[in-house]
Design a protein around this motif. Structure first.
Motif, PDB file in Angstrom:
ATOM      1  N   SER A 249     -61.286 -76.973 -40.331  1.00 35.24           N
ATOM      2  CA  SER A 249     -61.286 -78.186 -39.513  1.00 35.24           C
ATOM      3  C   SER A 249     -62.595 -78.936 -39.754  1.00 35.24           C
ATOM      4  N   ALA A 250     -62.560 -80.231 -39.485  1.00 35.31           N
ATOM      5  CA  ALA A 250     -63.692 -81.096 -39.823  1.00 35.31           C
ATOM      6  C   ALA A 250     -64.856 -80.897 -38.861  1.00 35.31           C
ATOM      7  N   GLY A 251     -66.069 -80.906 -39.421  1.00 36.04           N
ATOM      8  CA  GLY A 251     -67.285 -80.973 -38.625  1.00 36.04           C
ATOM      9  C   GLY A 251     -67.943 -82.331 -38.821  1.00 36.04           C
ATOM     10  N   THR A 252     -69.246 -82.399 -38.615  1.00 32.26           N
ATOM     11  CA  THR A 252     -69.968 -83.663 -38.757  1.00 32.26           C
ATOM     12  C   THR A 252     -70.092 -84.044 -40.229  1.00 32.26           C
ATOM     13  N   GLN A 253     -69.934 -85.326 -40.517  1.00 31.35           N
ATOM     14  CA  GLN A 253     -70.121 -85.828 -41.877  1.00 31.35           C
ATOM     15  C   GLN A 253     -71.357 -86.700 -41.926  1.00 31.35           C
ATOM     16  N   PHE A 254     -72.161 -86.505 -42.975  1.00 31.98           N
ATOM     17  CA  PHE A 254     -73.387 -87.271 -43.172  1.00 31.98           C
ATOM     18  C   PHE A 254     -73.243 -88.127 -44.434  1.00 31.98           C
ATOM     19  N   GLY A 255     -74.305 -88.792 -44.801  1.00 34.57           N
ATOM     20  CA  GLY A 255     -74.234 -89.688 -45.948  1.00 34.57           C
ATOM     21  C   GLY A 255     -74.074 -88.975 -47.268  1.00 34.57           C
ATOM     22  N   ASP A 256     -74.537 -87.712 -47.358  1.00 34.04           N
ATOM     23  CA  ASP A 256     -74.474 -87.003 -48.626  1.00 34.04           C
ATOM     24  C   ASP A 256     -73.861 -85.619 -48.506  1.00 34.04           C
ATOM     25  N   ARG A 257     -73.390 -85.254 -47.303  1.00 27.84           N
ATOM     26  CA  ARG A 257     -72.873 -83.890 -47.085  1.00 27.84           C
ATOM     27  C   ARG A 257     -71.875 -83.901 -45.937  1.00 27.84           C
ATOM     28  N   PHE A 258     -71.162 -82.785 -45.775  1.00 32.00           N
ATOM     29  CA  PHE A 258     -70.230 -82.680 -44.656  1.00 32.00           C
ATOM     30  C   PHE A 258     -70.138 -81.226 -44.203  1.00 32.00           C
ATOM     31  N   GLY A 309     -69.200 -71.631 -39.996  1.00 27.86           N
ATOM     32  CA  GLY A 309     -69.296 -72.992 -40.505  1.00 27.86           C
ATOM     33  C   GLY A 309     -70.098 -73.059 -41.783  1.00 27.86           C
ATOM     34  N   VAL A 310     -69.891 -74.135 -42.546  1.00 32.32           N
ATOM     35  CA  VAL A 310     -70.631 -74.363 -43.786  1.00 32.32           C
ATOM     36  C   VAL A 310     -70.995 -75.842 -43.878  1.00 32.32           C
ATOM     37  N   THR A 311     -72.101 -76.109 -44.556  1.00 35.49           N
ATOM     38  CA  THR A 311     -72.482 -77.472 -44.915  1.00 35.49           C
ATOM     39  C   THR A 311     -72.409 -77.593 -46.421  1.00 35.49           C
ATOM     40  N   ILE A 312     -71.654 -78.579 -46.901  1.00 32.50           N
ATOM     41  CA  ILE A 312     -71.409 -78.743 -48.334  1.00 32.50           C
ATOM     42  C   ILE A 312     -72.009 -80.067 -48.800  1.00 32.50           C
ATOM     43  N   MET A 313     -72.864 -79.986 -49.808  1.00 29.45           N
ATOM     44  CA  MET A 313     -73.381 -81.186 -50.448  1.00 29.45           C
ATOM     45  C   MET A 313     -72.272 -81.779 -51.312  1.00 29.45           C
ATOM     46  N   ALA A 314     -71.935 -83.037 -51.053  1.00 32.42           N
ATOM     47  CA  ALA A 314     -70.763 -83.631 -51.700  1.00 32.42           C
ATOM     48  C   ALA A 314     -71.015 -84.034 -53.143  1.00 32.42           C
ATOM     49  N   ASN A 315     -72.188 -84.612 -53.405  1.00 33.00           N
ATOM     50  CA  ASN A 315     -72.496 -85.131 -54.734  1.00 33.00           C
ATOM     51  C   ASN A 315     -71.369 -86.042 -55.231  1.00 33.00           C
ATOM     52  N   GLY A 316     -70.856 -86.869 -54.320  1.00 30.69           N
ATOM     53  CA  GLY A 316     -69.803 -87.809 -54.670  1.00 30.69           C
ATOM     54  C   GLY A 316     -68.399 -87.264 -54.569  1.00 30.69           C
ATOM     55  N   ASN A 317     -68.241 -85.964 -54.312  1.00 32.16           N
ATOM     56  CA  ASN A 317     -66.919 -85.343 -54.214  1.00 32.16           C
ATOM     57  C   ASN A 317     -66.677 -84.925 -52.756  1.00 32.16           C
ATOM     58  N   TRP A 318     -65.857 -85.699 -52.057  1.00 30.30           N
ATOM     59  CA  TRP A 318     -65.628 -85.455 -50.633  1.00 30.30           C
ATOM     60  C   TRP A 318     -64.345 -84.681 -50.376  1.00 30.30           C
ATOM     61  N   THR A 319     -63.751 -84.132 -51.422  1.00 28.08           N
ATOM     62  CA  THR A 319     -62.534 -83.328 -51.258  1.00 28.08           C
ATOM     63  C   THR A 319     -62.872 -81.982 -50.635  1.00 28.08           C
ATOM     64  N   TRP A 320     -62.128 -81.593 -49.618  1.00 27.32           N
ATOM     65  CA  TRP A 320     -62.369 -80.298 -48.986  1.00 27.32           C
ATOM     66  C   TRP A 320     -62.049 -79.168 -49.957  1.00 27.32           C
ATOM     67  N   PRO A 321     -62.781 -78.077 -49.891  1.00 31.50           N
ATOM     68  CA  PRO A 321     -62.453 -76.929 -50.746  1.00 31.50           C
ATOM     69  C   PRO A 321     -61.148 -76.276 -50.309  1.00 31.50           C
ATOM     70  N   THR A 322     -60.501 -75.596 -51.241  1.00 24.71           N
ATOM     71  CA  THR A 322     -59.371 -74.751 -50.864  1.00 24.71           C
ATOM     72  C   THR A 322     -59.919 -73.442 -50.303  1.00 24.71           C
ATOM     73  N   VAL A 323     -59.122 -72.789 -49.465  1.00 23.59           N
ATOM     74  CA  VAL A 323     -59.586 -71.595 -48.785  1.00 23.59           C
ATOM     75  C   VAL A 323     -58.519 -70.516 -48.856  1.00 23.59           C
ATOM     76  N   THR A 324     -58.935 -69.290 -49.121  1.00 22.61           N
ATOM     77  CA  THR A 324     -58.046 -68.139 -49.089  1.00 22.61           C
ATOM     78  C   THR A 324     -58.650 -67.076 -48.193  1.00 22.61           C
ATOM     79  N   CYS A 325     -57.788 -66.249 -47.638  1.00 18.04           N
ATOM     80  CA  CYS A 325     -58.227 -65.201 -46.722  1.00 18.04           C
ATOM     81  C   CYS A 325     -57.508 -63.903 -47.086  1.00 18.04           C
ATOM     82  N   ARG A 326     -58.255 -62.808 -47.104  1.00 19.29           N
ATOM     83  CA  ARG A 326     -57.662 -61.505 -47.353  1.00 19.29           C
ATOM     84  C   ARG A 326     -58.363 -60.448 -46.544  1.00 19.29           C
ATOM     85  N   THR A 327     -57.711 -59.344 -46.351  1.00 19.80           N
ATOM     86  CA  THR A 327     -58.357 -58.217 -45.696  1.00 19.80           C
ATOM     87  C   THR A 327     -58.971 -57.329 -46.760  1.00 19.80           C
ATOM     88  N   PRO A 328     -60.097 -56.702 -46.460  1.00 20.76           N
ATOM     89  CA  PRO A 328     -60.781 -55.879 -47.480  1.00 20.76           C
ATOM     90  C   PRO A 328     -59.892 -54.750 -47.984  1.00 20.76           C
TER      91      PRO A 328
END
Length: 328
Positions: A249-258, A309-328
């Motif tokens: 889900s979306a958090g805060t977006q800044f000028g160069d990161r989200f 939560g994570v903060t991602i530097m966009a570097n011009g790419n604002w596409t959200w990452p894909t996410v996978t989940c598994r149990t160990p």
């Protein structure tokens, strides 16, 4: 041009009565060519078209087959349940679209009026195109992208109305497996997309729009093989039986990161992988042990619970990452 399953035909899909358990009846096959709804072999069904030669044949238990030709403008049909709920649904079969078409779990709620879709497969056109991306959920072996769109003064199950549409669109297309409906409902709610309190029908539907194709689909409630066909083991190639679910889900977006929030559901021991896009990098994280800074980064519990939560530097790419989940 977009497919609007039910938005063009919802007025024809009026629900009444309850659906009893599968295998309660042994009704003969029935081929539909005119708009109608009802029950067949214990399942609710709907069929609608606005023109052309589309047809749907109701078969044993939750099975139906369909075919449509290029002369058909828009048609939709499927089998399922008269009342939607948080049920686990499985299906198998074949789906062969030529052009604009899709295969989806589809339903409505009232209070408020909401039209929703879990899109499993589609032809040449993604039906969520033009919608607003709200997040994603990883469940049943793939990541689904979550969208919201709005229809203004459009046909609905309550006549002409203005209403929202909620979408989960599977990134890895398939024709067979298990849909954990509750995971989509919960992911929508986490993204601020709340369904109504009064559920209408819920069907596994095929739609075609100015296209041609065929489908042969069997749907049933629960995971695993088809109880109406003990010789059918379901889809053994589908890894989607894990209960580990990760919702973005979306958090805060800044000028160069989200910022992104990640909620892990159903398990307490987990490994979540975020696949960053080109140019992106991890700047910060909290409430999890995170390794890696570019490409695939991995998160594991650190005692702070199942939300991090994570903060991602966009570097011009604002596409959200894909996410996978598994149990160990």
């Amino acid at each position: 041009m977009r497919l609007l399953l039910g938005a063009t035909c919802a007025a024809a899909l009026v629900v009444s009565g309850m659906v009893i358990a599968p295998n309660a009846y042994a009704e003969a096959d029935r081929t539909l060519t005119q708009n109608t709804t009802g029950t067949h072999n214990g399942y609710y069904f709907s069929f609608w078209k606005d023109s052309g030669n589309a047809s749907m044949t109701l078969r044993a238990d939750g099975r139906y087959s369909s075919q449509w030709g290029g002369g058909t403008n828009n048609w939709v049909g499927g089998k399922g349940w008269a009342t939607g709920t948080r049920r686990t649904i499985s299906y198998s079969g074949s789906y062969n679209p030529n052009g604009n078409s899709y295969l989806a779990l589809y339903g409505w709620t009232r209070n408020p009026l909401i039209e929703y879709y879990v899109v499993e497969n589609f032809g040449t056109y993604n039906p969520s195109s033009g919608a607003t991306r709200m997040g994603s959920v990883t469940t049943d072996g793939s990541t689904y992208d979550i969208y919201r769109s709005q229809r203004v003064n459009a046909p609905s199950i309550d006549g002409t109305a203005t209403f929202y549409q909620y979408w989960s669109v599977r990134q890895q297309k398939r024709t067979g497996g298990t849909i954990t409906t509750a995971n989509h409902f919960d992911a929508w709610a986490r993204s601020g997309l709340n369904l109504g309190s009064n559920h209408s029908y819920q069907v596994l539907a095929t739609e075609g729009y100015q296209s041609s194709g065929s489908s042969d689909i069997t749907v049933w409630e629960g995971g695993g093989g088809n109880p109406g066909n003990p010789g059918n083991p379901g889809n053994p190639g589908d890894p989607g039986q894990s209960n580990c679910t990760a919702v973005l889900s979306a958090g805060t977006q800044f000028g160069d990161r989200f910022n992104l929030n990640v909620a892990v559901q159903n398990v307490s021991s987990w490994t979540v992988t975020l696949s960053l896009g080109g140019g992106q990098s991890l700047q910060n994280s909290w409430n999890a042990s995170v390794s890696g800074t570019t490409g695939n980064i991995t998160a594991r519990p650190n005692g702070s619970g199942n939300t991090f939560g994570v903060t991602i530097m966009a570097n011009g790419n604002w596409t959200w990452p894909t996410v996978t989940c598994r149990t160990p």
